[in-house]
Design an enzyme around this catalytic site. Structure first.
Site, PDB file in Angstrom:
ATOM      1  N   GLU A 441       0.964 -10.705   6.532  1.00 22.33           N
ATOM      2  CA  GLU A 441      -0.289 -10.719   5.774  1.00 22.33           C
ATOM      3  C   GLU A 441      -0.488  -9.444   4.954  1.00 22.33           C
ATOM      4  O   GLU A 441      -1.510  -8.758   5.065  1.00 22.33           O
ATOM      5  CB  GLU A 441      -1.469 -10.964   6.707  1.00 22.33           C
ATOM      6  CG  GLU A 441      -1.406 -12.342   7.364  1.00 22.33           C
ATOM      7  CD  GLU A 441      -2.630 -12.695   8.188  1.00 22.33           C
ATOM      8  OE1 GLU A 441      -3.494 -11.826   8.396  1.00 22.33           O
ATOM      9  OE2 GLU A 441      -2.723 -13.851   8.633  1.00 22.33           O
ATOM     10  N   GLU A 516       1.541 -18.529  11.795  1.00 22.42           N
ATOM     11  CA  GLU A 516       0.232 -18.476  12.450  1.00 22.42           C
ATOM     12  C   GLU A 516      -0.535 -19.737  12.095  1.00 22.42           C
ATOM     13  O   GLU A 516      -0.705 -20.048  10.912  1.00 22.42           O
ATOM     14  CB  GLU A 516      -0.607 -17.263  12.011  1.00 22.42           C
ATOM     15  CG  GLU A 516      -0.240 -15.963  12.659  1.00 22.42           C
ATOM     16  CD  GLU A 516      -1.152 -14.820  12.222  1.00 22.42           C
ATOM     17  OE1 GLU A 516      -2.362 -15.055  12.011  1.00 22.42           O
ATOM     18  OE2 GLU A 516      -0.642 -13.687  12.100  1.00 22.42           O
TER      19      GLU A 516
END
Length: 923
Positions: A441, A516
Site C-alpha cells: 500500500e 488483503e
C-alpha cells in the site's frame, strides 16, 4: 522462590568450561549457538534529558569519537544494580498503561513522543567468555529489536540498527575479555513509529551468542534450491567457506542429506579444496534424491541437510538445514500450483502481537497461534508488514503453512536494498516461503512511474538473488497503473478499490492473488452493535460501502480460477488501529480470532469452507434476557448439505446449504435450547447445541498444554470461563477473576479479547529510585578522613516493606548511618559496592539523613576519576495480583515455565463463584 534448573545447568556448564580451561584442555571445535536471553538488566532512559539518560554521550570523548569510550550505561563499569532484572524476549510497551494522548495506531500505549520517559529502554548483560575461546570467532546475533538499537560491547560502539524487524549480527571477537566477564549494552529508541500498527518496544526477539572456528561456513552463506524430475529430485547446495586465518587453508567439505526418519539419503565429499587468507571460497554441491517425498501444505515433509567443514582431519564447522523439496508455479489462468497440484490460497494477514505479552511472543506461543490458524483451515500466512521472527518460519516449515515474506520499506537506496537483501538471504532456505513481497500500500507511488521504476528495480534484485520464487506487493490505490503494471504476481488489496476483472483483462498474462481482503469489523460474542461500548455485532456484514463481507470476498476468489486465492485481513485482532472507532478502544476489530486467539463467528464460516471435515456453528448465543418474544436472527455456518434448526426440540425448518454460503432463520427469542443438526446424504452428520444459562456459579480452567518442558521458556495458554449450576457456559459473563500461581511457573500475561478494555496486561513489581541529595562533604587531607552528609525523601504514600540502599564505595573504608542509626561499620572499598536492606522502623515519611564517614580514596594519577556518588535508595512496590475481567464469558492467562520441575498450580478466584485450581506439570 522456585529454582531455575535451566540456569543452574548453564552455571554448571560454565564451571566445567572454566575448569577445563584451567587444566589446559583443548578448546571446543566447531560451531556453538548459545541462547543469551537470561539475566538481562533493564531501565528506562530519556531521548533528550542526559541526566535521565544516565549521562549517556556526555563525556569528553563521546562514544563515537574514540574507540572504547562508551559512557553512561555503555561503560562496562556502570553500576546497573538498581536496574530491573528480566528475561528476553521483552516488550516494555506491553507493560504500560493506555492513555488518550497515546498513538491511535499503537493502541494508545504510553510510549512515543508524548511519553519520553517510557520511550528509551536500556539493556545490559554481563557474561563470561572462557579463556579457551581465544582463537575462535565470536558474534552476537539479535533476531529483532524495536527499534533504532545502538549496541556496545565492553564500551566499544558496534553499530546502530534502525529497523525494528530485521535480524542483525556483530562479530565481537576483537573486543572480548577472554577468561573474564564482558558487558553487552543496547539502547533501544521507540520514540518514532515505524509502522501504522502496534510494534512494541525493546529486545522482543531472541539474542544469540555464536562461536565458530576461523574456518567456517559463512553466516547465511548457504543456499539450497530443489528441482523435481521424473522419479528423482535434485538438491543444489551453494555455500561459502570463510577463512579468517591470516594464511591459506586446505579443507574437506562433506554434505549429507537425511530423510525425516534420520536415514542417510545421499552424500558428497569435496577433498583438498583451498581457500585464501582472509577470503571466502564458493562451492556447489549437487545431491540426487530418488523417489523424493515432496513438501506441501498437506504433507510438510522435511529432509535435513548436514554440511561439515574439516581441516587436518578435524571438524571446524557443521550446520544442519531443513530442506523441503517442492515446486512453485503461478499460472495467470489457473492460479497457484505446488508440485504441479492446484492449491487455492486460504490465507490470513497477521501482525505479531498477542494478548498479555505484546510482541515478546515466546516460541511456544507462536506455535499456538499458527495451530489455531491451521485449525481454521489456513494454508497460507502473510507477514504483515515486515520480516517475521526466524522461529515463525521454522514452524511454518514444519506445520505446512505457505508464507508471503514481506519487506518493510520500498526503496532502492543503500539502506532499503540492504534490508531487502538481509531478508532474502536469511529466509531463502525455508520451503514455506513461496513468495517475496517488496511492499504494501505505497499510495504515494502506487500509480505513477516512480513507483513502477522502484518496483522493477527491487523485483529484478530479488530475482537476481532468488530465481525460484515470484515477487508481489500489496496494491490498494487502484489497479490501473504504476506498480500494478510491472509486478510478477499482482497483489490485490481489497476488491472494492478497483475492478479486478478489468485489470485481469488488461494484463491476462499476469498471475494474481488477493493479498488483503475482508477488513470486516466484529466483537467476539457480541450480537447487537453498541456504539457507546464500541462493540460491533459479530454477524458478517459489509464493513464499509466499498468493502465486502468475508463471505462475499471468499466467494469472489473461490469462483475465479485465475485468482490464486486470498489473505483475509486479519487472522487475529491486534493492538492499535481500532477502526471504526478510536479511544477508548485500543485493539482492532478485524480478526477472525480476537487478540487472545479465541475464535469469532467468522472463524467458523471460513472453517466450514476451508476444511473438509464436517463443521457446524450457531450464532448468536442464547442468553438474551429481556428480548423474549422479539425477532432474533439465527445464523448457521456449516459445510453440510442440509441443516435443520430446532428450538426447545421443535423444528424450525430444514434448509439446503449453498456452496460457500451460510443459512439464516429469524425466530422470536424463547429461552431454552437451540440446536443445529447437519445432514450429508440424508444422514445426520454433526450437531451443535447451545443453552440459555443461569447466572455464573463457578469458574472453569482449561490449558492447551498440561505438561511443560522445564526449560524456562515453554508456555501453557489457559482459558478461564464461567459456568452456571448446570455446568452450562455463561457466554455473557463479565466477572473479575484474580489469579495466583505457585510452583515452577509464572504468569507472563493476561487478556480477554475485549477491544475496548483498558485493563492492565501485566502486573510487575515497581522500583522507585531515590537519589541521595548531597548536603555537605568534608575531607581532612592530612589523615585522609572524610565525612559525607546527605538526605532522601521518603514519600508518605509509600506502604511497602522493601527499602534498599544500593551503595557505591566512596571511601577506602566507610561507616554508614541512617537517621543516626548505624547500618554498616568499617566497610572496605568494593568495586561493585554493597547492598543493604533498611528496616522500615529506621525511616520516616519525608526527609531522612544519611551520614558516611571513613578514610578517603586517594588518586594514584591526576587523571583518575574518584567515585563521589554514594548510590541510591530503592523503594520496591510489590506487584498487584494478576487479574482480568471475563469478556463474553472468557479470559486468558499465559503461564511460562521458570525452569524447575514439579507441579504448577494456578488458582482462579472471583467473589461469589466457586474457585478452581488447575495443575500443570513441569518436566
Amino acid at each position: 522462590m522456585p529454582v531455575n534448573m535451566n540456569r543452574l545447568a548453564n552455571v554448571a556448564l560454565l564451571c566445567i568450561c572454566l575448569i577445563s580451561c584451567a587444566f589446559g584442555q583443548e578448546k571446543p571445535a566447531g560451531r556453538e549457538k548459545l541462547l543469551l536471553d537470561d539475566d538481562w538488566k533493564f531501565a528506562f532512559g530519556h531521548p533528550s534529558d542526559p541526566v535521565k539518560d544516565f549521562g549517556f554521550a556526555t563525556s569528553y570523548f563521546s562514544y563515537l569519537a574514540k574507540a572504547g569510550y562508551g559512557d553512561g550505561p555503555a561503560d562496562p563499569a556502570f553500576d546497573d544494580r538498581p536496574w530491573r532484572q528480566l528475561q528476553l524476549p521483552h516488550d516494555w510497551a506491553a507493560e504500560q498503561d493506555v492513555d488518550p494522548a497515546g498513538s491511535f495506531s499503537h493502541g494508545f500505549k504510553k510510549i512515543g513522543r508524548a511519553f519520553p520517559e517510557r520511550s528509551i529502554g536500556w539493556y545490559r548483560k554481563t557474561f563470561p567468555i572462557p579463556a579457551a575461546d581465544k582463537g575462535r570467532r565470536i558474534a552476537i546475533l539479535f533476531d529483532g529489536v524495536f527499534r533504532n538499537a545502538q549496541v556496545f560491547i565492553n564500551g566499544h560502539y558496534l553499530g546502530t540498527e534502525p529497523s525494528g524487524y530485521l535480524s542483525f549480527e556483530y562479530d565481537i571477537t576483537d573486543y572480548l575479555e577472554y577468561g573474564g566477564e564482558n558487558v553487552i549494552t543496547v539502547r533501544a529508541d521507540a520514540t518514532m513509529e515505524e509502522g501504522w500498527f502496534y510494534e512494541g518496544a525493546g529486545i522482543y526477539r531472541h539474542v544469540w551468542l555464536q562461536k565458530y572456528a576461523p574456518l567456517h561456513l559463512e553466516q547465511n552463506g548457504l543456499v539450497v534450491t530443489t528441482a523435481v524430475q521424473p522419479r528423482q529430485a535434485v538438491v543444489q547446495v551453494g555455500l561459502a567457506i570463510r577463512n579468517q586465518h591470516t594464511i591459506p587453508q586446505t579443507y574437506t567439505l562433506k554434505t549429507r542429506l537425511y530423510n525425516a526418519a534420520g536415514a542417510l539419503v545421499q552424500q558428497k565429499k569435496i577433498a583438498a579444496a583451498k581457500v585464501g587468507a582472509l577470503a571466502a571460497a564458493q562451492q556447489q554441491v549437487t545431491l540426487q534424491v530418488p523417489q523424493p517425498r515432496l513438501w506441501s501444505p498437506d504433507a510438510p515433509y522435511l529432509y535435513t541437510l548436514e554440511t561439515i567443514v574439516e581441516t587436518n582431519g578435524k571438524e571446524t564447522d557443521k550446520l544442519s538445514t531443513a530442506v523441503g523439496i517442492r515446486t512453485i508455479r503461478f499460472d495467470a489462468r489457473e492460479g497457484l500450483f505446488i508440485n504441479n497440484k492446484a492449491v487455492k490460497l486460504k490465507g490470513t494477514n497477521n501482525h505479531q502481537d498477542h494478548a498479555g505479552v505484546g510482541v515478546a511472543v515466546p516460541d511456544a506461543l507462536l506455535e499456538y497461534r499458527l495451530k489455531a490458524l491451521k485449525q481454521m483451515g489456513v494454508n497460507a500466512y502473510r507477514c504483515s508488514h515486515h520480516p517475521p521472527a526466524p522461529e515463525l518460519l521454522d514452524l511454518c516449515d514444519k506445520l505446512g503453512i505457505l508464507v508471503i515474506d514481506e519487506n518493510r520499506l520500498m526503496g532502492t537506496t543503500g539502506q532499503p536494498m540492504s534490508e531487502l537483501k538481509r531478508m532474502l538471504i536469511r529466509d531463502r532456505n525455508h520451503p514455506s516461503v513461496f513468495c517475496w513481497s517488496i511492499g504494501n500500500e505505497e499510495w504515494r507511488i502506487e500509480n505513477n512511474q516512480i513507483g513502477a521504476t522502484i518496483a522493477q528495480t527491487m523485483q529484478a534484485y530479488v530475482k537476481s538473488m532468488d530465481s525460484t520464487r515470484p515477487v508481489t506487493a500489496g496494491i490498494s490505490g487502484g489497479f490501473r497503473s504504476g506498480i500494478s503494471n510491472v509486478l510478477e504476481v499482482m497483489g490485490y488489496n481489497y476488491m472494492g478499490n478497483g475492478d479486478i476483472e478489468a485489470h485481469h483483462r488488461q494484463f491476462p498474462q499476469q498471475p494474481a492473488m488477493g493479498t488483503e481482503e475482508g477488513s470486516t469489523f466484529s466483537t467476539r460474542g457480541i450480537y447487537t452493535t453498541d456504539t457507546a461500548q464500541q462493540h460491533i455485532a459479530a454477524y458478517d456484514k459489509k464493513p464499509r460501502p466499498s468493502f465486502f463481507s468475508i463471505e462475499e470476498g471468499w466467494n469472489f476468489y473461490a469462483d475465479r480460477p485465475y485468482l490464486a486465492g486470498l489473505f483475509i485481513w486479519t487472522g487475529f485482532d491486534y493492538r492499535g488501529e481500532p477502526t471504526p472507532y478510536g479511544w477508548p478502544s485500543v485493539n482492532s476489530y478485524f480478526g477472525m480470532m480476537d487478540i487472545c486467539g479465541f475464535p469469532k463467528d467468522n472463524y467458523y464460516y471460513l472453517k466450514s469452507w476451508w476444511r473438509d471435515t464436517p463443521v457446524i456453528h450457531l450464532l448468536p448465543h442464547w442468553n438474551r434476557q429481556g428480548q423474549e418474544g422479539k425477532p432474533t436472527d439465527v445464523w448457521v455456518y456449516s459445510n453440510c448439505e442440509e441443516v435443520e434448526l430446532l428450538l426447545n426440540g421443535v423444528s424450525k425448518g430444514r434448509k439446503t446449504m449453498k456452496r460457500n454460503g451460510h443459512l439464516e432463520w429469524q425466530l422470536p427469542y424463547q429461552p431454552g435450547m437451540l440446536q443445529a443438526v447437519g445432514y450429508n446424504k440424508g444422514q445426520q452428520t454433526i450437531t451443535e447445541t447451545i443453552h440459555t444459562s443461569g447466572q455464573p456459579a463457578r469458574l472453569a480452567l482449561e490449558a492447551h498444554n498440561s505438561q511443560l518442558k522445564a526449560d524456562g521458556r515453554d508456555i501453557a495458554v489457559l482459558t478461564v470461563s464461567a459456568t452456571d449450576n448446570n455446568g452450562y457456559p455463561v457466554p455473557d459473563a463479565a466477572n473479575e477473576v484474580v489469579f495466583t500461581i505457585t510452583g515452577p511457573g509464572k504468569i507472563i500475561g493476561v487478556g480477554n479479547g475485549n477491544p475496548s478494555s483498558r485493563e492492565k496486561e501485566q502486573f510487575i513489581e515497581e522500583q522507585i529510585n531515590l537519589p541521595l541529595k548531597a548536603e555537605a562533604r568534608t575531607e581532612n587531607k592530612q589523615d585522609t578522613s572524610y565525612r559525607f552528609q546527605g538526605s532522601f525523601d521518603l514519600p508518605g504514600s509509600f506502604t511497602g516493606d522493601s527499602v534498599v540502599f544500593i551503595y557505591k564505595s566512596i571511601g577506602v573504608t566507610q561507616t554508614i548511618r541512617i537517621n543516626n542509626q548505624v547500618v554498616a561499620t568499617e566497610l572496605p572499598q568494593q568495586l561493585k559496592g554493597n547492598r543493604f536492606s533498611i528496616q522500615r522502623q529506621l525511616l520516616k515519611p519525608g526527609s531522612n539523613t544519611v551520614v558516611i564517614t571513613g578514610r578517603a580514596i586517594v588518586k594514584k594519577h591526576d587523571w583518575d576519576v574518584v567515585n563521589t556518588d554514594p548510590g541510591i535508595i530503592q523503594l520496591v512496590i510489590p506487584a498487584n495480583p494478576w487479574q482480568r475481567k471475563l469478556f463474553s464469558g472468557k479470559a486468558q492467562v499465559i503461564v511460562q515455565s521458570t525452569g524447575g520441575t514439579g507441579s504448577i498450580q494456578l488458582q482462579a478466584a472471583s467473589p461469589g463463584l466457586q474457585n478452581i485450581t488447575l495443575h500443570i506439570s513441569a518436566r
